[in-house]
Every structure is written in structure tokens, then in C-alpha cells.
Design an enzyme around this catalytic site. Sequence first.
Site: not given
Length: 322
Positions: A85, A87
Site C-alpha cells: 500500500d 499512504d
Amino acid sequence: MASSVIHSPSTSPSSSTPFYSHTKFSKVCNFTQNAKILSPSSLFGKTLTIITNDLYSKPMNKKKSSILVKCSVSSPALPAALLFDCDGVLVDTEKDGHRVSFNDTFTERGLGVSWDVDLYGELLKIGGGKERMTTYFNQTGWPEKAPSDDAERKEFVASLHKRKTELFMTLIEKKLLPLRPGVAKLIDQALAKGVKVAVCSTSNEKAVSAIVSCLLGPERAEKMQIFAGDVVPKKKPDPAIYTLASTTLGVDPASCIVIEDSAIGLAAAKAAGMKCVVTKSGYTAEENFENADAVFDCIGDPPQERFNLDFCGSLVAKQLAS
């Protein structure tokens, strides 16, 4: 330090032949406390001889006896791909990056809207910036400057998100937000071993690309694929982004390790049939990660390293064996 190997002889031993050589494993044989434990890489291609007295539940001749077990050691497992991922995983961007950029955009447009730290934490439960704004405006009321037509509102939100992304990319290009500990290390370990690396995010593709190229550097960036933004119709917790990544990369989902920081990301990874390691971020520390395969505060660099590529390989081996 204690460790174990797994061994299952195809026939029961006889008292006259205490030595057995087999390559199928199913029963745990414990090392003694002072046994010398070698790393998997040091054992690869070699033969290991172990003396144990607990291989069988019923000792032969009702006496404890040592049995010499010869075990062939196979190559350490490696993930087919590491899927990060963005953020909160690569960079802890939310509070001082995306939130600030949203607020600056609202101010520029004179909307009279501001998201404080706590409110933005709640909004993060919604995957995607455009979806986040739309949900917020639907619940609290649309700004006076917003159009009333649904199609025009969609364009209005898209324009806000485009400007927010521009402001966010400026923060990244100035390197005001650093990589989280251990991210570059783990990516380098994977690339050196031929493991595919990708970033799978609900954020805008340009913002994700900026983070990868500016903070990880062009040499790493050119070896990584990015799946982000509206590349899939449904965002996390839907598994679409991870399913797309495994299909595009040509890898088995069961051989992928996902690095996430949020409950919705974890749900997406699990729904895609992948192992998931959670590295908690500022906004997600108190979320429920009971379905995660492992949870850490970060990846970590030596000497505070929490996990590495070998650990990811052990999760893949467990996944394939189950």
C-alpha cells in the site's frame, strides 16, 4: 535458542536400524537447548543430521533412545511478489500530507470546509479521496458553490481532487515527508532476489508515482509497477486492486505478501487470497487487525529491524503448506 525440523519416516523404526533418511516432513522434532541453529540460507543444499529422543510418542523397548535423522533442506521460500500500500505504508502521509492538501484546496476554492485531525481519521475509513469528499458532502451538506446536478457534482469533486493532488505532489517533491523505516531496505532485498514489487493504492496514480520516484528514487521506481486510483472500479476493502496486480504480474495470489496499514487494506488483501503484514501508521494504530498474518509498528531498519524478506518467505511457505 530452540528450533525444530519436521520429519515423518514412512516406516516405523526397528531397534537394529536407528538411522533413517527421508525427505517428507510432518512431525516436529525439537532441538536441544544448546543446539547450534543455522540460518536457512546456510543450510541450503546441505544435509542436516539431528539426534532426537522425542520422534515417537512411545519409546522403543520402553526406553528413551536417540535416533539419527537425516533431513534434506530445501531452498528458503520467497514471495512471488511484494505488494505495498502507499499512504501510511511507504510514507505516513495522511495527517500532514493529504489532510493538509485537502484543506488547502477547500480554502483556495472558498468552500468554508476544514477537516481536523480526528475527523480526517474517521474519513479514512472510506477508500479514495473523491469518494471521501462525496460521502462527507452528502452527510453534512454540499457547499454553496457546489452544483446541484449529480453529474456536475461528480465533475466538481474531480476538480477538487485534481487540485488537492497537485498540492500534495509539491509536498512530496520537496521531500517534506520521509519514507517510513525499513521500506527501502525491504524493497531492495526483494529486487535483489528477483521478487516482483508493486504499489497498490486507492490514491491518485500521479501522487503515488511521485512518492515512488521522488522518495524511492528512479532506479527502484523503474523496477516497480503501480496500480492506483481509478484503475479498478471498486476500491479497498474490495480486493479488485490486489486481484488486478496478481493477474498483471502473472503471480499466484497465494505467493504474494501484502504490506498494509489499515483495516480496509487488510480486508482487501485477505479477500484476494493473499498473506498480509500490517505496519501500523499514525491513524490506524487502534484498528482491528486480528485477521492479519503479522502486525508491527513499522518494517524497521537494522538494528531495529522488525521483519525482512526471509520473514515474508516464511509466510508464503505457511500459506502454500496449508
